[in-house]
Design a protein around this motif. Structure first.
Motif, PDB file in Angstrom:
ATOM      1  N   LEU A   1      34.521  47.975  34.788  1.00 42.18           N
ATOM      2  CA  LEU A   1      33.588  47.521  35.813  1.00 42.18           C
ATOM      3  C   LEU A   1      33.991  46.222  36.516  1.00 42.18           C
ATOM      4  N   ILE A   2      34.471  45.250  35.767  1.00 41.42           N
ATOM      5  CA  ILE A   2      34.687  43.910  36.327  1.00 41.42           C
ATOM      6  C   ILE A   2      36.144  43.668  36.708  1.00 41.42           C
ATOM      7  N   ARG A   3      37.075  44.156  35.900  1.00 48.72           N
ATOM      8  CA  ARG A   3      38.492  43.895  36.151  1.00 48.72           C
ATOM      9  C   ARG A   3      38.956  44.384  37.527  1.00 48.72           C
ATOM     10  N   PRO A   4      38.511  45.557  38.003  1.00 51.87           N
ATOM     11  CA  PRO A   4      38.942  45.967  39.355  1.00 51.87           C
ATOM     12  C   PRO A   4      38.510  44.993  40.448  1.00 51.87           C
ATOM     13  N   LEU A   5      37.346  44.376  40.297  1.00 55.97           N
ATOM     14  CA  LEU A   5      36.908  43.380  41.285  1.00 55.97           C
ATOM     15  C   LEU A   5      37.823  42.159  41.269  1.00 55.97           C
ATOM     16  N   PHE A   6      38.152  41.672  40.070  1.00 54.82           N
ATOM     17  CA  PHE A   6      39.069  40.538  39.951  1.00 54.82           C
ATOM     18  C   PHE A   6      40.423  40.892  40.547  1.00 54.82           C
ATOM     19  N   SER A   7      40.899  42.088  40.254  1.00 54.00           N
ATOM     20  CA  SER A   7      42.201  42.507  40.774  1.00 54.00           C
ATOM     21  C   SER A   7      42.193  42.595  42.298  1.00 54.00           C
ATOM     22  N   PHE A   8      41.095  43.081  42.851  1.00 52.10           N
ATOM     23  CA  PHE A   8      40.993  43.205  44.302  1.00 52.10           C
ATOM     24  C   PHE A   8      41.023  41.836  44.977  1.00 52.10           C
ATOM     25  N   PHE A   9      40.222  40.909  44.469  1.00 54.91           N
ATOM     26  CA  PHE A   9      40.128  39.599  45.109  1.00 54.91           C
ATOM     27  C   PHE A   9      41.321  38.693  44.836  1.00 54.91           C
ATOM     28  N   THR A  10      42.078  38.977  43.804  1.00 52.58           N
ATOM     29  CA  THR A  10      43.255  38.161  43.504  1.00 52.58           C
ATOM     30  C   THR A  10      44.550  38.878  43.871  1.00 52.58           C
ATOM     31  N   PHE A  11      44.442  39.918  44.660  1.00 59.48           N
ATOM     32  CA  PHE A  11      45.628  40.687  45.050  1.00 59.48           C
ATOM     33  C   PHE A  11      46.722  39.822  45.689  1.00 59.48           C
ATOM     34  N   PRO A  12      46.380  38.899  46.589  1.00 59.69           N
ATOM     35  CA  PRO A  12      47.450  38.046  47.148  1.00 59.69           C
ATOM     36  C   PRO A  12      48.176  37.218  46.081  1.00 59.69           C
ATOM     37  N   LEU A  13      47.436  36.706  45.092  1.00 60.93           N
ATOM     38  CA  LEU A  13      48.077  35.958  44.006  1.00 60.93           C
ATOM     39  C   LEU A  13      48.978  36.858  43.173  1.00 60.93           C
ATOM     40  N   GLN A  14      48.551  38.081  42.982  1.00 59.99           N
ATOM     41  CA  GLN A  14      49.378  39.018  42.222  1.00 59.99           C
ATOM     42  C   GLN A  14      50.670  39.337  42.961  1.00 59.99           C
ATOM     43  N   ILE A  15      50.577  39.471  44.272  1.00 62.69           N
ATOM     44  CA  ILE A  15      51.777  39.730  45.069  1.00 62.69           C
ATOM     45  C   ILE A  15      52.718  38.525  45.026  1.00 62.69           C
ATOM     46  N   LEU A  16      52.159  37.329  45.212  1.00 62.12           N
ATOM     47  CA  LEU A  16      52.990  36.117  45.205  1.00 62.12           C
ATOM     48  C   LEU A  16      53.646  35.865  43.849  1.00 62.12           C
ATOM     49  N   SER A  17      52.949  36.218  42.780  1.00 62.57           N
ATOM     50  CA  SER A  17      53.494  35.976  41.447  1.00 62.57           C
ATOM     51  C   SER A  17      54.264  37.175  40.899  1.00 62.57           C
ATOM     52  N   LEU A  18      54.451  38.181  41.738  1.00 59.74           N
ATOM     53  CA  LEU A  18      55.156  39.405  41.347  1.00 59.74           C
ATOM     54  C   LEU A  18      54.484  40.104  40.164  1.00 59.74           C
ATOM     55  N   GLY A  19      53.168  40.039  40.122  1.00 63.10           N
ATOM     56  CA  GLY A  19      52.400  40.745  39.106  1.00 63.10           C
ATOM     57  C   GLY A  19      52.088  39.955  37.853  1.00 63.10           C
ATOM     58  N   ILE A  20      52.660  38.781  37.713  1.00 59.89           N
ATOM     59  CA  ILE A  20      52.438  37.975  36.512  1.00 59.89           C
ATOM     60  C   ILE A  20      50.982  37.523  36.421  1.00 59.89           C
ATOM     61  N   PHE A  21      50.315  37.344  37.546  1.00 59.03           N
ATOM     62  CA  PHE A  21      48.918  36.911  37.530  1.00 59.03           C
ATOM     63  C   PHE A  21      48.013  37.946  36.864  1.00 59.03           C
ATOM     64  N   THR A  22      48.463  39.178  36.761  1.00 55.90           N
ATOM     65  CA  THR A  22      47.705  40.216  36.056  1.00 55.90           C
ATOM     66  C   THR A  22      47.485  39.824  34.600  1.00 55.90           C
ATOM     67  N   LEU A  23      48.443  39.131  34.007  1.00 58.78           N
ATOM     68  CA  LEU A  23      48.289  38.665  32.625  1.00 58.78           C
ATOM     69  C   LEU A  23      47.156  37.644  32.519  1.00 58.78           C
ATOM     70  N   VAL A  24      47.008  36.812  33.537  1.00 55.28           N
ATOM     71  CA  VAL A  24      45.915  35.837  33.561  1.00 55.28           C
ATOM     72  C   VAL A  24      44.575  36.565  33.673  1.00 55.28           C
ATOM     73  N   ILE A  25      44.522  37.606  34.495  1.00 54.92           N
ATOM     74  CA  ILE A  25      43.288  38.393  34.619  1.00 54.92           C
ATOM     75  C   ILE A  25      42.936  39.039  33.280  1.00 54.92           C
ATOM     76  N   ASN A  26      43.932  39.587  32.582  1.00 59.44           N
ATOM     77  CA  ASN A  26      43.677  40.179  31.268  1.00 59.44           C
ATOM     78  C   ASN A  26      43.128  39.141  30.289  1.00 59.44           C
ATOM     79  N   ALA A  27      43.683  37.940  30.323  1.00 57.58           N
ATOM     80  CA  ALA A  27      43.202  36.878  29.442  1.00 57.58           C
ATOM     81  C   ALA A  27      41.762  36.496  29.783  1.00 57.58           C
ATOM     82  N   LEU A  28      41.448  36.412  31.062  1.00 57.13           N
ATOM     83  CA  LEU A  28      40.073  36.098  31.471  1.00 57.13           C
ATOM     84  C   LEU A  28      39.093  37.181  31.031  1.00 57.13           C
ATOM     85  N   MET A  29      39.496  38.430  31.119  1.00 56.99           N
ATOM     86  CA  MET A  29      38.631  39.532  30.671  1.00 56.99           C
ATOM     87  C   MET A  29      38.434  39.475  29.158  1.00 56.99           C
ATOM     88  N   LEU A  30      39.459  39.039  28.443  1.00 57.05           N
ATOM     89  CA  LEU A  30      39.336  38.903  26.987  1.00 57.05           C
ATOM     90  C   LEU A  30      38.416  37.744  26.626  1.00 57.05           C
TER      91      LEU A  30
END
Length: 112
Positions: free
Chosen positions: A46-75
């Protein structure tokens, strides 16, 4: 329904295994692990897709590494909502999310 229960038990087992590898990652028993796995699944659905959508530019700039930060925040959010489950620092959440995903992947391949 059996697929859901199998996935829930695999994630609960991953939650039980992760504290052996990550200091600062605490879980108080099997019932907390099952509840954490249930909440983790709901948050990731429910929540992770929203975070991924709004942080998409950061994910692109970091070459996907920011996804690990999103996973940590969800945890961290999961630990906040589940009694008997706590994480002491963001680094514990960061590395805990990596180990949790890895253990879950290995267990999924073992039980298929």
């Amino acid at each position: 329904m059996t697929g859901f229960l199998t996935r829930l038990l695999i994630n609960a087992l991953a939650f039980l295994i992760t504290p052996f590898f990550i200091p600062g990652f605490y879980l108080e028993g099997v019932s907390a692990a099952i509840f954490a796995a249930l909440v983790w699944g709901m948050i990731n659905t429910l929540i992770r897709p929203l975070f991924s959508f709004f942080t998409f530019p950061l994910q692109i700039l970091s070459l996907g590494i920011f996804t690990l930060v999103i996973n940590a925040l969800m945890l961290v959010l999961t630990a906040t909502l589940v009694p008997g489950f706590s994480i002491l620092s963001f680094s514990s959440a960061f590395f805990g999310a990596i180990i949790l995903s890895f253990v879950s992947m290995v267990l999924t391949h073992l039980f298929k």
